[in-house]
Design a protein around this motif. Structure first.
Motif, PDB file in Angstrom:
ATOM      1  N   GLU A  63       0.882  -1.258   0.148  1.00  0.00           N
ATOM      2  CA  GLU A  63      -0.101   0.070   0.189  1.00  0.00           C
ATOM      3  C   GLU A  63       0.939   1.462   0.187  1.00  0.00           C
ATOM      4  O   GLU A  63       1.849   1.287   0.759  1.00  0.00           O
ATOM      5  N   LEU A  64       0.393   2.126  -0.663  1.00  0.00           N
ATOM      6  CA  LEU A  64       1.351   3.377  -0.952  1.00  0.00           C
ATOM      7  C   LEU A  64       0.479   4.557  -0.246  1.00  0.00           C
ATOM      8  O   LEU A  64      -0.701   4.622  -0.232  1.00  0.00           O
ATOM      9  N   LEU A  65       1.173   5.725   0.208  1.00  0.00           N
ATOM     10  CA  LEU A  65       0.390   6.796   0.778  1.00  0.00           C
ATOM     11  C   LEU A  65       0.924   8.071   0.027  1.00  0.00           C
ATOM     12  O   LEU A  65       2.215   8.108  -0.219  1.00  0.00           O
ATOM     13  N   TRP A  66       0.027   9.179  -0.318  1.00  0.00           N
ATOM     14  CA  TRP A  66       0.684  10.339  -0.623  1.00  0.00           C
ATOM     15  C   TRP A  66       0.314  11.489   0.432  1.00  0.00           C
ATOM     16  O   TRP A  66      -0.479  11.390   0.896  1.00  0.00           O
ATOM     17  N   TYR A  67       1.269  12.355   0.318  1.00  0.00           N
ATOM     18  CA  TYR A  67       1.227  13.682   1.232  1.00  0.00           C
ATOM     19  C   TYR A  67       1.553  14.830   0.337  1.00  0.00           C
ATOM     20  O   TYR A  67       2.429  14.887  -0.463  1.00  0.00           O
ATOM     21  N   ARG A  68       0.629  15.890   0.913  1.00  0.00           N
ATOM     22  CA  ARG A  68       0.992  17.270   0.351  1.00  0.00           C
ATOM     23  C   ARG A  68       1.484  18.038   1.523  1.00  0.00           C
ATOM     24  O   ARG A  68       0.627  18.326   2.235  1.00  0.00           O
ATOM     25  N   GLY A  69       2.668  18.564   1.479  1.00  0.00           N
ATOM     26  CA  GLY A  69       3.313  19.146   2.746  1.00  0.00           C
ATOM     27  C   GLY A  69       3.057  17.850   3.984  1.00  0.00           C
ATOM     28  O   GLY A  69       3.578  16.623   3.570  1.00  0.00           O
ATOM     29  N   THR A  70       2.432  18.303   4.847  1.00  0.00           N
ATOM     30  CA  THR A  70       2.080  17.413   5.884  1.00  0.00           C
ATOM     31  C   THR A  70       0.711  16.571   5.894  1.00  0.00           C
ATOM     32  O   THR A  70       0.464  15.828   6.654  1.00  0.00           O
ATOM     33  N   GLN A  72      -2.198  14.256   4.559  1.00  0.00           N
ATOM     34  CA  GLN A  72      -2.439  13.288   3.760  1.00  0.00           C
ATOM     35  C   GLN A  72      -3.302  13.398   2.461  1.00  0.00           C
ATOM     36  O   GLN A  72      -4.364  13.885   2.751  1.00  0.00           O
ATOM     37  N   VAL A  73      -3.152  12.726   1.225  1.00  0.00           N
ATOM     38  CA  VAL A  73      -4.076  12.980   0.315  1.00  0.00           C
ATOM     39  C   VAL A  73      -4.843  11.921   0.178  1.00  0.00           C
ATOM     40  O   VAL A  73      -4.421  10.796   0.583  1.00  0.00           O
ATOM     41  N   ASN A  79      -6.178   2.920  -6.405  1.00  0.00           N
ATOM     42  CA  ASN A  79      -5.139   3.619  -6.706  1.00  0.00           C
ATOM     43  C   ASN A  79      -4.197   3.796  -5.504  1.00  0.00           C
ATOM     44  O   ASN A  79      -3.628   4.977  -5.219  1.00  0.00           O
ATOM     45  N   LYS A  80      -4.006   2.690  -4.908  1.00  0.00           N
ATOM     46  CA  LYS A  80      -3.209   2.679  -3.602  1.00  0.00           C
ATOM     47  C   LYS A  80      -1.980   1.553  -3.547  1.00  0.00           C
ATOM     48  O   LYS A  80      -1.277   1.737  -2.797  1.00  0.00           O
ATOM     49  N   VAL A  81      -2.151   0.811  -4.370  1.00  0.00           N
ATOM     50  CA  VAL A  81      -1.443  -0.769  -4.367  1.00  0.00           C
ATOM     51  C   VAL A  81      -0.712  -0.758  -5.595  1.00  0.00           C
ATOM     52  O   VAL A  81      -0.771  -0.857  -6.462  1.00  0.00           O
ATOM     53  N   ASN A  82       0.839  -0.871  -5.058  1.00  0.00           N
ATOM     54  CA  ASN A  82       2.325  -0.870  -6.014  1.00  0.00           C
ATOM     55  C   ASN A  82       2.318   0.393  -7.051  1.00  0.00           C
ATOM     56  O   ASN A  82       3.277   0.521  -7.223  1.00  0.00           O
ATOM     57  N   ASN A  85      -1.231   7.201  -8.639  1.00  0.00           N
ATOM     58  CA  ASN A  85      -0.949   8.381  -9.218  1.00  0.00           C
ATOM     59  C   ASN A  85      -1.598   9.600  -8.574  1.00  0.00           C
ATOM     60  O   ASN A  85      -2.951   9.171  -8.301  1.00  0.00           O
ATOM     61  N   ILE A  86      -1.226  10.690  -8.726  1.00  0.00           N
ATOM     62  CA  ILE A  86      -1.873  11.828  -8.119  1.00  0.00           C
ATOM     63  C   ILE A  86      -1.817  13.119  -9.224  1.00  0.00           C
ATOM     64  O   ILE A  86      -0.974  13.027 -10.124  1.00  0.00           O
TER      65      ILE A  86
END
Length: 253
Positions: A63-70, A72-73, A79-82, A85-86
């Motif tokens: 599982e992947l996580l995206w952050y904008r600054g501090t 969480q997106v 759109n979370k595994v391996n 895209n944002i």
């Protein structure tokens, strides 16, 4: 004893079989837009840009996580595994300097960050009309945003302003360009233009300065003294009238 030692080892082996350790994240790598290390992405103002995060060397779903600054997106389930895209849409001035980070959910130390370098021509704002009394001080503030940072000058009535060291002061930061004038005179009347120039374009903003006549100043002490004199005079007048009225009443009695 040797037998007790063998029994402990056997028991430990059974526990390890019952409680398998979580898979290690050693060797796992992430990349964002084919960059495996932190990087800066230069872009102009545009309708949209995409960032793609990919897991490398994985033998299972990650599982992947995206952050904008501090912050969480919020990502959709698909759109979370391996791979994740944002899209930043639109790309504007407020995105300049913002960092986006992709992290592995189970080991947040595994991450790649991208910092946006959004380049745009000068954008100016500020109060356009100023009225100031003669001999007072005034400051013209030209709010300027540009990337890369631009060069700035002041014009007066379409001519480069000749600065007088004793009366004019300039102050500049990455977002503000100010002209201060001390003890303004009638000759300071006119249109001042903030001109900001960069390789991506130029920006101008006019400031109309109106120098008004100096208002007469009345000494406060003199006004108070005059008011006291008038008040005392009125009181004496009232007292004098009172004596005359009493005399009339006495004569009638």
């Amino acid at each position: 004893t040797a037998e007790e030692s063998l029994e402990r080892e056997a028991a430990l082996g059974i526990l390890m079989l019952k409680c398998p350790c979580p898979p290690s994240s050693a060797g796992l790598e992430l990349s964002v837009n084919n960059h495996a290390a932190d990087f800066t992405l230069s872009t102009g103002l545009s309708p949209a840009i995409s960032l793609s995060c990919l897991v490398h060397n994985s033998s299972q779903a990650e599982e992947l996580l995206w952050y904008r600054g501090t912050g969480q997106v919020d990502l959709k389930d698909g759109n979370k595994v391996n791979i994740s895209n944002i899209c930043i849409s639109p790309v504007n001035e407020s995105d300049n300097g913002v960092t986006f980070t992709c992290r592995l959910a189970r080991d947040k130390a595994v991450q790649v960050s991208v910092t946006l370098d959004v380049q745009f021509p000068p954008q100016l704002s500020g109060e356009e009309t100023l009225h100031v009394e003669e001999e007072k001080d005034v400051t013209l503030t030209c709010n300027s945003k540009a990337n890369p940072q631009a060069q700035s000058i002041w014009l007066k009535d379409n001519q480069i302003l000749t600065l007088q060291q004793s009366r004019h002061k300039l102050y500049q930061t990455s977002e503000v360009f100010q002209l201060s004038i001390t003890k303004v005179e009638k000759s300071d009347n006119g249109t001042y233009t903030c001109v900001v120039e960069s390789g991506l374009g130029n920006g101008t903003r006019d400031f109309h300065l109106f120098v008004e006549d100096k208002k007469p100043v009345f000494p406060t002490e003199a006004i108070i003294a005059a008011a006291v004199v008038v008040t005392i005079t009125i009181l004496f007048g009232i007292v004098a009238q009172k004596d005359k009225i009493f005399k009339v009443w006495k004569c009638r009695g």
